[in-house]
Design an enzyme around this catalytic site. Sequence first.
Site, mmCIF file in Angstrom:
data_model
loop_
_atom_site.group_PDB
_atom_site.id
_atom_site.type_symbol
_atom_site.label_atom_id
_atom_site.label_comp_id
_atom_site.label_asym_id
_atom_site.label_seq_id
_atom_site.Cartn_x
_atom_site.Cartn_y
_atom_site.Cartn_z
ATOM 1 N N ASP A 1 -0.906 -9.283 -11.527
ATOM 2 C CA ASP A 1 -1.155 -10.948 -11.184
ATOM 3 C C ASP A 1 -1.032 -11.736 -12.695
ATOM 4 O O ASP A 1 -0.644 -13.394 -12.686
ATOM 5 C CB ASP A 1 -2.492 -10.893 -11.102
ATOM 6 C CG ASP A 1 -2.490 -10.634 -9.332
ATOM 7 O OD1 ASP A 1 -1.387 -10.485 -8.706
ATOM 8 O OD2 ASP A 1 -3.409 -10.392 -8.756
ATOM 9 N N HIS B 1 0.476 -0.995 -0.432
ATOM 10 C CA HIS B 1 -0.105 0.537 -0.111
ATOM 11 C C HIS B 1 1.101 1.528 -0.380
ATOM 12 O O HIS B 1 0.268 2.102 -0.653
ATOM 13 C CB HIS B 1 -0.762 0.240 1.480
ATOM 14 C CG HIS B 1 -1.487 1.029 1.177
ATOM 15 N ND1 HIS B 1 -2.724 1.298 2.254
ATOM 16 C CD2 HIS B 1 -2.378 2.094 0.012
ATOM 17 C CE1 HIS B 1 -3.429 2.344 1.560
ATOM 18 N NE2 HIS B 1 -3.374 2.572 0.862
ATOM 19 N N GLU C 1 -6.662 -11.550 -15.256
ATOM 20 C CA GLU C 1 -5.068 -12.007 -14.942
ATOM 21 C C GLU C 1 -4.676 -13.210 -14.033
ATOM 22 O O GLU C 1 -3.748 -13.710 -13.748
ATOM 23 C CB GLU C 1 -5.549 -10.845 -13.055
ATOM 24 C CG GLU C 1 -6.163 -10.817 -12.563
ATOM 25 C CD GLU C 1 -6.402 -10.000 -11.034
ATOM 26 O OE1 GLU C 1 -5.476 -9.751 -10.731
ATOM 27 O OE2 GLU C 1 -8.380 -9.614 -10.778
ATOM 28 N N CYS D 1 -4.864 -2.508 -16.524
ATOM 29 C CA CYS D 1 -4.657 -1.707 -15.195
ATOM 30 C C CYS D 1 -4.179 -2.269 -14.522
ATOM 31 O O CYS D 1 -3.406 -1.326 -13.309
ATOM 32 C CB CYS D 1 -5.883 -1.474 -14.392
ATOM 33 S SG CYS D 1 -6.314 -3.076 -13.882
HETATM 34 C C1 PEP Z 1 -3.337 -6.521 -11.563
HETATM 35 O O1 PEP Z 1 -3.348 -7.498 -10.700
HETATM 36 O O2 PEP Z 1 -2.099 -6.368 -12.936
HETATM 37 C C2 PEP Z 1 -4.135 -5.591 -10.481
HETATM 38 C C3 PEP Z 1 -4.043 -4.062 -11.557
HETATM 39 O O3 PEP Z 1 -4.395 -5.700 -9.659
HETATM 40 P P1 PEP Z 1 -3.907 -5.509 -8.156
HETATM 41 O O4 PEP Z 1 -2.106 -5.193 -8.535
HETATM 42 O O5 PEP Z 1 -4.453 -4.701 -7.196
HETATM 43 O O6 PEP Z 1 -3.255 -7.221 -7.559
HETATM 44 MG MG MG Z 2 -4.858 -8.579 -9.533
#
Ligand code: PEP
Ligand code: MG
Length: 568
Positions: free
Chosen positions: A451, A183, A427, A498
């Site tokens: 992920d 975080h 993912e 993302c």
């Molecule tokens: C990802 O896994 O790319 C993602 C955007 O989610 P997080 O990083 O929150 O797991």
């Molecule tokens: Mg993720």
Amino acid sequence: MIKGKGVSNGINFGNVVLLKKEELKVEEFKVDDRQAELKFFQTTFEQVVEETKQIAEKSSGTEKDIMEAYLAILQDPTLIMETQNMIQNEGYNAGYATKVGFNTIIQMFKAMDDSYMAERSADIEDMKNRIIAKIVKKESVNLSHLPENTIMVARELTTSDTAKLDLKNIAGIITEIGGKNSHVSIMARTHEIPSIIGIENATQILRDGDFIGIYVDGDQGEVYLNPTEEELSKLKQLKDEIMHEKEALYDFKKRESITKDGHRVELVANIGVPQDANLAVENAAEGIGLFRSEFLYMDSETVPTEEEQFESYKVVVEKMQGKPVIIRTLDVGGDKEIKSISLEKEANPFLGYRAIRICLDDVALFKTQLRALLRASHFGNLAIMLPMISSIDELRAAKRIIKDVENELDQKGIPYKRDIKVGIMIEIPAAALIADHLAKECDFFSIGTNDLIQYTTAVERGNEKIAKLYTKYHPGVIKLIKFAIDGAHKNGIFCGMCGEAAGDSYYIPLLLGLGLDEFSMNPSKILKARKSVCEANFEECKKLAEEILSMASATEVEKRLKEYGNTK
Ligand code: PEP
Ligand code: MG
């Protein structure tokens, strides 16, 4: 110079503020002047109440709620009765009386059947420590009020420490442990605070007040303790260069995200807390591509109520004024721990009980969030995104629950956006491989490379030992991205991304060429990404993507994309 691992780029100078988390030692003794001791306790207690009031006034969102709950407890006269009696009637010293008096109350709260009340015992423990710290004059750092140009140095900054940080006065962050995707690291990148992890014994090497220069470029993190004239001028020069580069990007605030040959894409922002929407607007984001809603759960000792969540989501959709806002449902588990939801320890948490798996299991928890999301959808352009979908059955089950909640809202006459879009994160490799099926039953995809890379290459995303193997250039990862995009397009839905890869200037031409429609990233990266898009030629990117898809080695892919990017 001391080296560590960079997690958030930049150069800054400032003075060290050490966050020490030591056990407070309280001695037990009797005092001669009971009245004076009582007065001492009462004045100290009043100071804590006053400070809490001030923090509550200045804070907003979840932090404000936490502070107001603290205040309510502090204002209950029974809280300090036992402590005052011990001083007045038995002559104990203020520190010891506070410890014993508050512990009695803590035990009473812990024994309560009501789980909300039982959890308040942690708040009382926190207050007890603050009062005792003042009494023994070992006040810990007040994270909400830091001196200007603070370089925060700590063994670790937890999520709740991060939630309190006085961001406007922080010039840099150095921790002994932590991860690139923790975080605090994500927050540092969002707010462009240079940040370094992995400096062993940082809390011993660096002392309160030390003047230091901090320099982070990619993985490289450098700390200059009392920098020499030469080091100082080199760092200042680099800082100016970065500043000029940034200024040169301001022009792209007004530009559209269109390639030279007219291909349009969307550049949107990843955010963690509602206030981050301001950064999205400042950086001319065309919407929010990922609101990691779990951060709302992380900032709180208890699961946020429907009302609290509704307010947070509504603030963001209103701030974005009709632009799309994609909010991801709770993605807890794996590397994301949340105090208020206790999860059993698992041997392989990344492959375990997490995200949508928990929500489909704990339907009440899921429905609370969905109600808040649907209610907020009435105030703007909100879409719901489901994390960690691995099969069509999970997608269907989640959609059934969304439908149930819609019906419940209908029965109560509560308005929500009728045609709300429901999308999924891609993912997990299995999801990418069945993208064409999934696309028939949802409204959009967003590829989560953070992920997807770890699950495709079997390389844990936060494990420093194998960090070199964690690469977005792996041909297997790129093939899965192509699968997802093609699956979406064949079925007439859009495909975004993302994961961190979406904001990488070297990777953007490849993603354009593969046909990605929406790029969601840290707000601070949007203008640079828009420059890359505006300077790209779509037809040329398609050829580049074809060439990359024929390659077998991650090293070759990386070399080619960097070579391509550097000639632009
Ligand atoms: C990802 O896994 O790319 C993602 C955007 O989610 P997080 O990083 O929150 O797991
Ligand atoms: Mg993720």
